[in-house]
Design a protein around this motif. Structure first.
Motif, PDB file in Angstrom:
ATOM      1  N   LEU A  70      20.167 -31.333  70.199  1.00  0.00           N
ATOM      2  CA  LEU A  70      20.183 -32.313  71.296  1.00  0.00           C
ATOM      3  C   LEU A  70      20.279 -33.738  70.740  1.00  0.00           C
ATOM      4  CD1 LEU A  70      17.457 -30.828  73.699  1.00  0.00           C
ATOM      5  CD2 LEU A  70      19.898 -31.056  74.201  1.00  0.00           C
ATOM      6  N   HIS A  75      21.915 -36.151  73.451  1.00  0.00           N
ATOM      7  CA  HIS A  75      21.428 -35.733  74.773  1.00  0.00           C
ATOM      8  C   HIS A  75      19.917 -35.951  74.780  1.00  0.00           C
ATOM      9  CE1 HIS A  75      25.307 -34.254  75.710  1.00  0.00           C
ATOM     10  NE2 HIS A  75      25.229 -33.085  75.105  1.00  0.00           N
ATOM     11  N   GLN A 111      21.005 -35.252  81.473  1.00  0.00           N
ATOM     12  CA  GLN A 111      21.995 -34.670  80.558  1.00  0.00           C
ATOM     13  C   GLN A 111      21.722 -33.191  80.328  1.00  0.00           C
ATOM     14  OE1 GLN A 111      21.119 -37.680  77.532  1.00  0.00           O
ATOM     15  NE2 GLN A 111      23.312 -38.115  77.460  1.00  0.00           N
TER      16      GLN A 111
END
Lengths: 203, 464
Positions: A70, A75, A111
């Motif tokens: 991530l 994100h 996200q």
């Protein structure tokens, strides 16, 4: 309404009445459509990983690997099921902004969405979501990345076994890879209405 | 008449569209072959089994339909029945009015096309928006789908880009990825504003009352995550007896339709959302639609009710590939449509009676059918029915066969004709009898070889 019902049933009876020998329900074994060897894998998580990658899904062995991914993709804003957050939140750093209430008027600000998987399917690489354990249907669908958190013992070997375990939940959905379409000239595009990235993580 | 009627309709469709349909259907066929034949040792056994399960189901609808109705009601679903398309449309409208709803988001359902739901709702001041990317493009282009699974198989990216530009969905851009992202952005707001999510059903289990929906895009899931009311329009033939049958059919449907093992989303719905779930319908309605299906059940073509709408027969059909979907002038094109459309047309049967002739009876549709429907046999039965009913469309291009009937029923006359038939080799075309003339208008007449088989048979018997 009941008039329509009666009309339809009387037509059906009329249509079937001349049939003397109606076709019997055929006997068949449960695994008749199961891929050869699908149930035989000793390690269902490994089998699941292979299959989910074939449909462009991602699988991580632990939360730390997920957090690294991530971060690498930047994100950092998302949603997490509050019950899950209590379990895995400690692995996320301060650079993450994770909400525990999904606000439907702000769906494009998330996200990623993290929710519970109720199970998975090794034969097809699908994750199973049920109403009872999914904190929010929208949170598992609207963000670009959906992360399903799975326990190792929840993996079914094949489709037939997963059908047997549908249970009484009013809504069960199997997600097999990211949302996709080939409507425009047969070209594969991922992330149509649902997630463009579908992740399963073991925890 | 030079060609089959379908060729005349096809001739009105642009070459560009027909080429797109040709390529799209061919690639669909190739991926299906790969998925079924590399993954199963004997996929034909599976097709036959599925065919038997469905045949059993439609021949016992009088048992299964009341069973499924009772299960659904016990699951908290409101069940409605509609004898025809208009009745089904009115049921949808009544549900909307009772909820003071104005906006529907709709996932792909062939039944809704069949009953012309969207124009009906729009006439009544309602909004009804398609959410499947292909169907959405069909809707904003005021077009019709030309394939059961790939509704815009006939459109290329340039046409779509132009449509998006015209409809205020950004400047011209024909990248499929850009087109898809714009639809994503536009439609997600629409889901959230809508009052009702409308879907079809791929399968319904009589055992549990579950309906099963499959999509790749996730649009039906979005309909059922964002709205408060779910309406499912379901043809009465969609039933399967038991939950375990779903495993067989899900495996076959995706492989036959798109060459996938499973579609991306497979959703099992047994009623309104559970109490703890914040998103999704608090009310669920199922409308079972007849609209001609009981007539099909009463006919000698009831096997067509096994159909699970995978589109494999379209992809494989040489006639569909050349003619493309719109030439069939009905919701269901291709081989399945050539059977189903005239049957569902009711009084308008004669208008579509040419469709059963739009086939060379090559049998490929039967070979790929996941429920083993003997489509060529059904086409023959419908050709017969068309002739019996004196339909002009069924008779177009057919020579009168009366003379042949006399010959074929009297052995002595047949023998004489065989002996004298050689004369035909020397007769100029204009002097041929009408029956033979119709034949040679579009094809050459082979040299007469009548009697050869009989002579061979006679010798064969002697020597063996």
């Amino acid at each position: 309404m009941s008039e329509s019902r009666e009309a339809i049933f009387s037509r059906i009876r009329g249509a079937l009445q001349p049939l003397h020998d109606r076709a019997p329900y055929p006997e068949y074994p449960d695994n008749v459509a199961t891929l050869a060897g699908a149930g035989a894998a000793a390690d269902l998580w490994t089998a699941f990983k292979v299959r989910t990658q074939l449909v462009n899904g991602l699988a991580f062995d632990n939360v730390a690997a997920l957090v690294d991914w991530l971060r690498e993709k930047k994100h950092l804003r998302g949603y997490c099921d509050p019950a899950l957050w209590a379990e895995i939140g400690g692995s996320f750093g301060d650079d993450f902004h994770v909400e525990r209430v999904f606000d439907r008027s702000q769906i494009d600000t998330y996200q990623f969405g993290i929710t519970h998987a109720a199970g998975a399917l090794a034969e097809t690489g699908s994750v199973i979501l049920k109403d009872a354990t999914t904190a929010s249907r929208l949170a598992a669908l609207a963000p670009w990345v959906h992360i399903a958190v799975l326990k190792r013992e929840q993996i079914f070997p094949d489709v037939a076994a997963a059908v047997r375990s549908l249970g009484s939940d009013p809504n069960v959905i199997w997600c097999t890879g990211p949302s996709k379409t080939a409507d425009v000239e047969g070209i594969l595009i991922q992330g149509v209405h649902g997630p463009g990235v579908q992740i399963t993580v073991l925890a | 008449m030079k060609y089959q009627q379908i060729d005349q309709y096809a001739a009105k469709i642009s070459q560009e569209k027909r080429a797109a349909v040709y390529d799209g259907s061919k690639s669909g066929y190739d991926s299906r072959l790969k998925a079924l034949f590399t993954q199963y040792q004997n996929p034909d056994d599976l097709r036959r089994l599925a065919g038997r399960i469905k045949q059993h189901t439609i021949e016992n609808l009088d048992t299964y339909l009341p069973q499924v109705e009772a299960r659904m009601q016990a699951n908290g679903v409101k069940v409605h029945w509609a004898t025809d398309g208009e009745a089904a449309c009115r049921e949808v409208l009544a549900i909307m009015q009772a909820r003071q709803a104005r906006k529907i988001v709709k996932a792909k359902t062939m039944v809704s096309e069949e009953i012309e739901l969207t124009p009906f709702l729009e006439k009544n001041g309602m909004e009804c928006l398609e959410t499947d990317l292909g169907e959405f493009i069909v809707q904003i282009g005021h077009d019709h789908p030309s394939h059961i699974v790939k509704p815009i198989i006939h459109k290329n990216r340039r046409e779509i880009a132009t449509l998006f530009e015209k409809n205020g969905l950004g400047d011209y851009n024909d990248e499929p990825e850009v087109i898809t992202r714009r639809a994503r952005q536009y439609l997600r707001q629409k889901y959230l504003e809508a009052d009702i999510g409308l879907t079809g059903a791929n399968f319904v289990s009589a055992e549990s009352g579950r309906i099963v929906l499959v999509t790749n895009e996730g649009n039906s899931r979005f309909c059922l995550a964002a709205t408060k009311v779910h309406i499912a329009l379901i043809g009465i033939e969609k039933i399967l007896p038991r939950d375990r049958d779903l495993a067989v059919f899900l495996n076959l449907l995706a492989r036959s339709g798109t060459g996938q093992q499973l579609t991306v989303y497979t959703e099992f719905i047994q009623g309104p959302r559970s109490a703890a779930q914040p998103d999704g319908p608090e009310e669920m309605h199922v409308i079972f639609v007849d609209n001609g299906r009981t007539d099909v059940l009463a006919s000698d073509c009831r096997e067509i009710l096994r159909c699970i709408r995978c589109g494999a027969c379209l992809n494989v059909c040489p006639v569909y590939r050349q003619a493309s979907g719109h030439a069939y002038r009905s919701v269901y094109p291709g081989p399945v449509g050539a059977v189903l459309s005239p049957l569902l047309a009711g009084k308008k049967f004669p208008e579509l009676a040419d469709l059963p002739k739009a086939s060379s009876l090559c049998g490929a549709c039967n070979e790929v059918c996941p429920v083993n429907i003997p489509i060529p046999d059904l086409l023959l039965r419908l050709r017969d029915r068309g002739k019996q009913e004196g339909s002009e469309a069924a008779a177009a291009g057919m020579p009168p066969m009366g003379g042949y009937a006399i010959l074929a029923s009297q052995p002595a006359a047949w023998k004489t004709a065989l002996a004298l038939g050689g004369i035909a080799n020397h007769v100029p075309t204009p002097l041929l009898p009408q029956a033979a003339k119709t034949w040679v208008e579009t094809r050459g007449l082979p040299p007469w070889r009548g009697g050869k088989f009989r002579a061979w048979m006679k010798n064969h018997r002697k020597t063996s």
